[in-house]
Scaffold this active site. Structure first.
Site, mmCIF file in Angstrom:
data_model
loop_
_atom_site.group_PDB
_atom_site.id
_atom_site.type_symbol
_atom_site.label_atom_id
_atom_site.label_comp_id
_atom_site.label_asym_id
_atom_site.label_seq_id
_atom_site.Cartn_x
_atom_site.Cartn_y
_atom_site.Cartn_z
ATOM 1 N N VAL A 14 0.839 -1.208 0.000
ATOM 2 C CA VAL A 14 0.000 0.000 0.000
ATOM 3 C C VAL A 14 0.876 1.262 0.000
ATOM 4 O O VAL A 14 0.581 2.234 -0.702
ATOM 5 C CB VAL A 14 -0.975 -0.007 1.197
ATOM 6 C CG1 VAL A 14 -1.809 1.275 1.221
ATOM 7 C CG2 VAL A 14 -1.888 -1.226 1.137
ATOM 8 N N ALA A 43 9.940 5.678 6.275
ATOM 9 C CA ALA A 43 10.565 4.695 7.173
ATOM 10 C C ALA A 43 10.154 3.304 6.742
ATOM 11 O O ALA A 43 8.972 3.048 6.512
ATOM 12 C CB ALA A 43 10.125 4.944 8.613
ATOM 13 N N GLU A 129 -9.897 6.493 5.574
ATOM 14 C CA GLU A 129 -10.716 5.969 4.473
ATOM 15 C C GLU A 129 -10.250 4.581 4.030
ATOM 16 O O GLU A 129 -11.056 3.712 3.692
ATOM 17 C CB GLU A 129 -10.658 6.944 3.281
ATOM 18 C CG GLU A 129 -11.550 6.592 2.128
ATOM 19 C CD GLU A 129 -13.026 6.604 2.495
ATOM 20 O OE1 GLU A 129 -13.596 7.666 2.681
ATOM 21 O OE2 GLU A 129 -13.605 5.496 2.614
ATOM 22 N N GLY A 134 -10.999 -0.864 1.399
ATOM 23 C CA GLY A 134 -9.930 -0.410 0.491
ATOM 24 C C GLY A 134 -10.283 0.844 -0.284
ATOM 25 O O GLY A 134 -10.415 1.930 0.288
ATOM 26 N N ILE A 136 -13.001 1.747 -1.853
ATOM 27 C CA ILE A 136 -14.385 2.260 -1.872
ATOM 28 C C ILE A 136 -14.483 3.416 -0.872
ATOM 29 O O ILE A 136 -14.144 3.227 0.292
ATOM 30 C CB ILE A 136 -15.401 1.159 -1.468
ATOM 31 C CG1 ILE A 136 -15.256 -0.080 -2.348
ATOM 32 C CG2 ILE A 136 -16.820 1.707 -1.519
ATOM 33 C CD1 ILE A 136 -16.144 -1.247 -1.919
ATOM 34 N N LYS A 205 -13.535 -3.924 10.421
ATOM 35 C CA LYS A 205 -14.094 -2.921 9.494
ATOM 36 C C LYS A 205 -15.540 -2.592 9.864
ATOM 37 O O LYS A 205 -15.961 -1.425 9.806
ATOM 38 C CB LYS A 205 -14.004 -3.454 8.061
ATOM 39 C CG LYS A 205 -12.553 -3.646 7.590
ATOM 40 C CD LYS A 205 -12.494 -4.480 6.317
ATOM 41 C CE LYS A 205 -11.069 -4.712 5.849
ATOM 42 N NZ LYS A 205 -10.951 -5.766 4.836
HETATM 43 N N1 HSE Z 1 -7.290 -9.012 4.035
HETATM 44 C C1 HSE Z 1 -8.236 -8.053 3.524
HETATM 45 C C2 HSE Z 1 -9.208 -8.742 2.603
HETATM 46 C C3 HSE Z 1 -7.626 -6.937 2.740
HETATM 47 O O1 HSE Z 1 -9.071 -9.919 2.286
HETATM 48 O O2 HSE Z 1 -10.151 -8.085 2.206
HETATM 49 C C4 HSE Z 1 -7.225 -5.757 3.528
HETATM 50 O O3 HSE Z 1 -8.238 -5.242 4.328
#
Ligand code: HSE
Length: 437
Positions: A14, A43, A129, A134, A136, A205
């Site tokens: 990312v 870093a 966000e 991800g 969205i 999430k």
């Molecule tokens: N491991 C997560 C997934 C991705 O499979 O959706 C990152 O949040």
């Protein structure tokens, strides 16, 4: 021109995507913000790799604390994950009056209340966000786009790994054990996929979404979490015969008694758009009282989709930098003194429709015994399917779909059904959601 100096913690998938997008779209981003966003320090444990990704143009260190303590850095982007060192780094950045962007859903689900309180005290933004679904922009949709609404419920496919596995199980008729290896080979599942397949990642999430949907504290420890590891191929097949798909959903609902906060495999009607979200894609349905159900779809992981969300947060910060905290969108979308400590309902208190699969002797009166138990508990049957026993078998699979009842009522009915002499083994129970209104 205004400048925003960014310190990046972690330049893996990312972080690398973030650097690439910021560099490639620099001109467009400046046109949007009137500000130049510069990564001035990175870093990473792998200094050589970090130098390669940044083409030697950025100061690179292996000491993340050097970045959070660097007086030139305005915003710290935390992409290292986990919740021990990451928590220390984020709190130190906040104490140093730096804004923070993080994709770390585990950190926020567990320690978000503490982190947001510290950020408020220091008048800085913590933007996240990328932590949910991800690429969205679901945080922006919930906190801003839907701000006129009283949110009633949110339901999402918010883990790509499990959605990939469930899609393969349905399309290829494979068992969970046959697919998990492929998911790992393709790089979807981690070497230790526990957080994904046991629903923990989705619960992180969902916890964040429930807090910003209802204006309540983050309550990850009270979320009900059930993954896909025990899901049988037979149930995916029977669900399909009855017009349903099985998805790992994160569901949060506001009720008169409290908030439902639950992750589990769920039957949803195949006619719903969200039932047709396949592979590693994510989707979230949000029901607002004014707007009705709305659907958000896209890539829930991956370098540039996640970077898209990280960089969007940097754009917001670039626009708001220097503004008083009263002009920031509140962390949870509600004023801090208006956050309600809503109770989370235990799973026994939730209301749902159900899918039941039982193995029963193929004899007269067996079904009557089962339906009597359901009727005595005031559970109404919606649909039923009885499969012929195979030639050499004397037991048949019976599948029953019920209307909505309380979970503890359904569990009591299941216990009574399992006690019937004609029923063998355990009854399989899956929850069902219409997601229509
Ligand atoms: N491991 C997560 C997934 C991705 O499979 O959706 C990152 O949040």
């Amino acid at each position: 021109m205004k400048q925003l100096n960014v310190g990046l913690l972690g330049i893996g998938t990312v972080g690398g995507g973030t650097y690439t997008v910021l560099t490639r779209n620099a001109e467009e981003i400046t046109r949007r913000t009137g500000c130049k966003i510069n990564v001035i320090q990175v870093a990473d444990r792998n200094v050589d790799y970090a130098k390669k990704v940044t083409s030697g143009k950025v100061d690179v260190t292996d000491d993340a604390f050097a970045v959070v303590n660097n007086p030139q850095v305005d915003v710290v982007v935390e992409l290292i994950g986990g919740y021990t060192v990451a928590k220390e780094l984020v709190l130190q950045a906040i104490a140093n009056k730096k804004h923070v962007v993080t994709a770390n859903k585990a950190l926020l689900a567990l320690y978000g209340n503490e982190i947001f309180a510290a950020a408020k005290a220091n008048n800085v933004i913590v933007a996240f966000e990328a932590a949910v679904a991800g690429g969205i922009p679901i945080i922006k949709a919930l906190r801003e786009g839907l701000g006129a609404n009283r949110i009633e419920w949110v339901a999402g496919i918010i883990n790509g790994t499990t959605n990939f596995i469930l899609t393969e199980m349905r399309e290829k008729g494979l068992a969970y054990q046959d697919v998990i290896g492929e998911a790992q080979r393709l790089g979807y599942a981690e070497a230790d996929p526990t957080f994904d397949v046991e629903g923990v990642d989705a619960a992180h999430k969902l916890t964040i979404m429930s807090a910003i949907a209802f204006g309540m504290p983050l309550k990850f420890n009270e979320a009900y979490t059930e993954g896909i590891t025990k899901l049988q191929q037979a149930d995916i097949k029977y669900a399909e015969e009855l017009g349903y798909r099985v998805k790992l959903l994160g569901i949060t609902k506001r009720t008169d008694k409290g908030v439902e906060l639950r992750v589990h495999p769920t039957l949803i009607p195949e006619k719903r758009l969200v039932a047709n979200v396949n592979g590693a894609m994510n989707a979230v349905v949000v029901k607002g009282d004014a707007v009705g159900p709305t659907l958000y779809y896209g890539a829930g992981a991956g370098a540039e989709p996640t970077a898209s969300a990280v960089v969007a947060d940097l754009l917001d910060i670039a626009r708001l930098s220097g503004a008083d905290a009263s002009q920031h969108v509140p962390y949870l979308g509600f004023q801090a003194d208006a956050v309600n400590d809503l109770p989370v309902l235990p799973i026994s208190e939730i209301h749902s429709a159900y899918y039941l699969r039982l193995r029963a002797s193929d004899k007269p009166g067996v079904l009557a015994g089962v339906t009597k138990i359901l009727a005595d508990k005031n559970i109404s049957i919606d649909a039923m399917l009885q499969k012929e026993p195979d030639d050499n078998e004397t037991e048949a699979d019976i599948i029953i779909l019920t209307h909505i009842t309380q979970e503890k009522n359904m569990d009591a009915a299941i216990a009574a059904i399992e006690a019937l002499p004609a029923i063998s083994g355990k009854v399989t129970k899956l929850r069902m959601e219409e997601l229509g209104k």
